[in-house]
Write an enzyme that holds these catalytic residues in place. Structure first.
Site, PDB file in Angstrom:
ATOM      1  CG  ASN A 176      15.537 -25.798  16.946  1.00  0.00           C
ATOM      2  OD1 ASN A 176      14.375 -26.097  16.694  1.00  0.00           O
ATOM      3  ND2 ASN A 176      16.566 -26.427  16.396  1.00  0.00           N
ATOM      4  CD1 TRP A 177      11.410 -24.375  21.965  1.00  0.00           C
ATOM      5  CD2 TRP A 177       9.210 -24.749  21.838  1.00  0.00           C
ATOM      6  NE1 TRP A 177      10.784 -23.372  22.663  1.00  0.00           N
ATOM      7  CE2 TRP A 177       9.429 -23.572  22.598  1.00  0.00           C
ATOM      8  CE3 TRP A 177       7.908 -25.169  21.619  1.00  0.00           C
ATOM      9  CZ2 TRP A 177       8.380 -22.830  23.149  1.00  0.00           C
ATOM     10  CZ3 TRP A 177       6.862 -24.434  22.164  1.00  0.00           C
ATOM     11  CH2 TRP A 177       7.100 -23.278  22.921  1.00  0.00           C
ATOM     12  CE  LYS A 178      17.837 -29.203  18.395  1.00  0.00           C
ATOM     13  NZ  LYS A 178      19.116 -29.933  18.592  1.00  0.00           N
ATOM     14  CG  HIS A 207      19.253 -27.514  12.977  1.00  0.00           C
ATOM     15  ND1 HIS A 207      19.653 -28.762  13.413  1.00  0.00           N
ATOM     16  CD2 HIS A 207      19.342 -26.693  14.057  1.00  0.00           C
ATOM     17  CE1 HIS A 207      19.952 -28.701  14.690  1.00  0.00           C
ATOM     18  NE2 HIS A 207      19.777 -27.460  15.119  1.00  0.00           N
ATOM     19  CD  GLU A 216      18.839 -31.857  15.554  1.00  0.00           C
ATOM     20  OE1 GLU A 216      19.369 -31.909  16.682  1.00  0.00           O
ATOM     21  OE2 GLU A 216      17.684 -31.422  15.363  1.00  0.00           O
ATOM     22  CD  GLU A 266      23.303 -26.017  13.489  1.00  0.00           C
ATOM     23  OE1 GLU A 266      22.575 -26.081  14.482  1.00  0.00           O
ATOM     24  OE2 GLU A 266      23.070 -26.626  12.434  1.00  0.00           O
ATOM     25  N   GLY A 315      23.872 -31.073  21.431  1.00  0.00           N
ATOM     26  CA  GLY A 315      23.232 -32.146  22.175  1.00  0.00           C
ATOM     27  C   GLY A 315      24.197 -33.158  22.751  1.00  0.00           C
ATOM     28  CB  SER A 372      26.102 -27.697  24.527  1.00  0.00           C
ATOM     29  OG  SER A 372      25.890 -28.984  23.990  1.00  0.00           O
ATOM     30  N   GLY A 417      19.027 -25.087  21.941  1.00  0.00           N
ATOM     31  CA  GLY A 417      18.259 -26.305  21.795  1.00  0.00           C
ATOM     32  C   GLY A 417      17.652 -26.750  23.110  1.00  0.00           C
ATOM     33  N   GLY A 418      18.266 -27.728  23.761  1.00  0.00           N
ATOM     34  CA  GLY A 418      17.696 -28.329  24.966  1.00  0.00           C
ATOM     35  C   GLY A 418      17.376 -27.337  26.067  1.00  0.00           C
TER      36      GLY A 418
END
Length: 258
Positions: free
Chosen positions: A11-13, A101, A103, A173, A179, A219, A240-241
């Site tokens: 997930n590149w956001k 998600h 967010e 999640e 994050g 994470s 994610g990151g």
């Protein structure tokens, strides 16, 4: 029931422009081989502006990575400025769409009812939803983890058919581990994913529970992915990151070699 093939999703956001996306996909294809694709399914979820470019390079180079989206509206068309419909995504050969998600829930006010509408629309357009659920730190500290996950799973999946649920993806999640650098232990992750499978079994039966793939997201990194993936109810990762760098994402995909 055959063993569930892991799904590793990046997930590149709101990161990378379309030129960077093309470079990333090409570099990722160099880092992986056919054995990697056989051991795990892979999807990438770029921003909307990158989807056409990503689709073009995936198709042109015959790269066995599925294209995914991060979000969609539930209506097929209409006066919804800034939104994208499921049918628009389907025309770009999108295979997976993330729904709910944390967010989106926290920053944009999405509810379980919204998520339910999205799931039905994604399925109607012939794509596979990745429905996210998980508790906040406050909910966890108040011993509300089970109640929160139960509400999200029951509300999000309401009205779906057993075969639809059995073929989709659900991502656990825990919001407190996204994050933050703070990772749920493998036992924490397994508890959340196991609860999700229990709710699916209770609502849709044993076959649906055995078929649905449950990802862990929060994470996920090369150093912890193998231990997380060893848990019986974890069938993949929503990354994610660590999905923004080819080296770390490819190492996560190749978790069996860690």
């Amino acid at each position: 029931m055959a063993e569930r093939k892991p799904l590793i999703s990046g997930n590149w956001k709101m990161h990378m422009n379309h030129l960077e996306a093309i470079q990333f996909i090409q570099k990722l294809s160099y880092a992986l081989d056919q054995a990697d694709y056989k051991s795990a399914d892979v999807s990438i979820h770029p921003p909307f502006t990158n989807l056409r470019s990503a689709q073009t390079v995936l198709d042109a180079d015959n790269i066995p990575v599925a294209l995914g989206a991060q979000h969609c509206h539930w209506e097929e068309r209409g006066a919804f400025t800034g939104e994208v419909s499921p049918t628009m995504l389907a025309k770009l050969a999108v295979s997976y769409v993330i729904a709910g998600h944390s967010e989106r829930r926290q920053l944009f006010g999405e509810t379980d009812d919204n998520v339910n509408l999205r799931l039905k629309a994604i399925l109607a357009a012939g794509m596979t939803p990745i429905m996210c659920c998980g508790e906040t730190l406050d909910e966890r500290e108040a011993d509300q983890t089970e109640a929160r996950i139960t509400d999200q799973v029951d509300g999000g999946l309401a009205g779906l058919k057993r075969d639809q649920v059995g073929a989709m993806v659900i991502a656990y999640e825990p919001v407190w581990a996204i994050g933050t650098g703070r990772t749920a232990t493998p036992a924490d992750a397994q508890a959340g994913c196991g609860l999700i499978r229990e709710r699916v079994a209770a609502n849709f039966g044993a076959n649906a529970a055995a078929g649905v793939r449950i990802q862990y997201g929060g994470s996920v990194k090369p150093v912890n992915v193998a231990e997380l993936m060893a848990q019986p109810d974890i069938d993949g990762a929503l990354v994610g990151g660590a999905s923004l760098e080819v080296d770390s994402f490819s190492r996560i995909i190749r978790f069996r070699l860690q």
